[in-house]
Scaffold this active site. Structure first.
Site, short mmCIF file in Angstrom:
data_model
loop_
_atom_site.label_atom_id
_atom_site.label_comp_id
_atom_site.label_asym_id
_atom_site.label_seq_id
_atom_site.Cartn_x
_atom_site.Cartn_y
_atom_site.Cartn_z
N ARG B 53 0.79 -1.21 -0.13
CA ARG B 53 0.05 0.04 0.19
C ARG B 53 0.87 1.16 -0.08
NH1 ARG B 53 -3.29 -2.18 5.25
NH2 ARG B 53 -4.16 -3.96 4.24
N ASP B 55 0.43 5.53 0.79
CA ASP B 55 -0.29 6.33 1.55
C ASP B 55 -0.89 7.47 0.87
OD1 ASP B 55 -0.34 5.26 4.21
OD2 ASP B 55 1.58 6.19 4.88
N ARG B 199 9.44 7.18 5.56
CA ARG B 199 9.01 8.52 5.85
C ARG B 199 9.85 8.90 7.37
NH1 ARG B 199 2.89 9.20 4.69
NH2 ARG B 199 3.10 11.10 5.78
#
Lengths: 261, 261
Positions: B53, B55, B199
């Site tokens: 996935r 974001d 991140r």
């Protein structure tokens, strides 16, 4: 407080704007947005002069602007301006200019680039900055056709403005076709451009590239001075104003303290 | 009609999307959009599996997807899919894959890039793809800190998912800081990444670059396995999934006739 003439270099993504020129009833022009920001900074209405208008959807990396306003330190203006402008309009640099400097009237040369995405493949990250054109092109013929544009000609056949009254003679100093992977790029330098001139030249070259016209049609087209005989106006999103040049008399090289960027 | 397993490479600009994963009540996910297009092409509901996935706001140049659907010629699917997808989602290539190929379960390595615009200057044309970070950074210290991430570690301190139950051990094979003008780019390759891992690593390295942490804090942080001790999660827009690799057993090199792009 004394007044100064300023020279401002802007870059912008034209996608969201109805073009350069301020329009009544909408804030969505580049000129309108920049004037609003400068008017706030100087606490008086500021009118700016761009080197030329760009159409809706057209971009700039080096649009040059002049305006007069009260004298303030450059480092009080530029950070403020960057803060006030939306993220798709950027203030690249700011300098003091000679009092009589005018970004449109003093310009001696402009360079535009027109970018095509010449492929069936997707162009996700360039989609706002390149025109999609998946059909195969005969680049050799396009280069032949391009060579006929060099030099000084009456470009009236390559101008969308039907009421154009002034001289439509321009000198094209460079017209290069550059292939980089799926991108085909046209770079044009001239002493000035008529309304839609780059996009009509590109549109006509594309018709040559598709075999719908021969390269030799260009001299005839130029002589005809008839817009209806030239090719279609290529889409705006591929077009970007790269650079505007001035001579040293109107805009001498700035001293370090007179420029910020 | 027989069924096939397909492998599809996608690129997308995540700006407009609420992330990769299909969500009830909104069409604005990448998975949702791609499934809608494929379901129309195959005239039956198609469910796809992404390699992972991404974001909201995160981009991909090489997201890899698997799905099973009725067997159709690839050249009947890909042009149709490109036509049905919005311009910010692009189908790069499509191939037949072995029946048991699964884009997430078979992935052996992923590469992400995180782009910073490390300047006060405007970044008009990169504004959706780079995170603005104008403060000066001590790159030497950031490189020292980065070197501590190499190799096999428990990365739980660099994972936003508090309920993470499975193994949080990953092997980081590459973490490079690349400076190009105003851009500072982080390239990371690992056998897999935890939720928000890139991140949080970038956010922690930025705190090192600002002098708020020392490079030597990284080994301690890794040992702590405590998310609260690591740096902030860097903004999504700078992140892009570059590439997903598979071994030859799960995805052998495609024959020419079994691939289109």
């Amino acid at each position: 407080m004394g007044r100064r003439t300023y020279c401002l270099i802007l870059q912008y993504d034209g996608s969201r704007y109805k073009g350069w020129q301020r329009l009544p009833g909408t804030a969505q022009t580049v000129q309108g947005r920049v004037e609003a920001a400068l008017s706030e900074i100087f606490a008086e209405p500021v009118e700016i002069h761009g080197s030329g208008r760009t159409d809706a959807g057209v971009h700039a990396l080096g649009q040059t602007v002049s305006f007069t306003a009260p004298e303030l330190p450059l480092n009080k203006i530029l950070p403020r301006l960057r803060h006030l402008l939306p993220r798709d309009i950027g203030a690249v640099s700011l300098r003091y200019a000679p009092e009589r400097f005018h970004a449109r009237l003093c310009a001696v040369e402009k360079t535009y680039v027109y970018r095509l995405w010449n492929s069936e493949k997707p162009d996700v990250f360039g989609r706002h900055y390149r025109t999609r054109f998946p059909r195969p092109l005969d680049e050799e013929k396009m280069r032949q056709a391009a060579s006929h544009f060099f030099g000084t000609h009456d470009f009236l056949a390559f101008c969308s403005n039907k009421q154009f009254k002034k001289s439509s003679v321009r000198t094209l100093r460079r017209l290069e076709l550059i292939r980089e992977g799926e991108e085909l790029r046209f770079e044009l330098t001239a002493d000035g451009f008529l309304y839609n001139m780059v996009r009509i030249i590109v549109g006509t070259l594309l018709e040559v590239g598709l075999g719908q016209r021969e390269p030799e049609c260009i001299p005839e087209l130029l002589c005809s001075r008839q817009r209806s005989l030239a090719g279609e106006t290529a889409a705006p999103e591929g077009l970007c104003l790269l650079e505007v040049r001035y001579d040293e008399k109107s805009l001498p090289p700035a001293k370090v303290c007179d420029m910020i960027g």
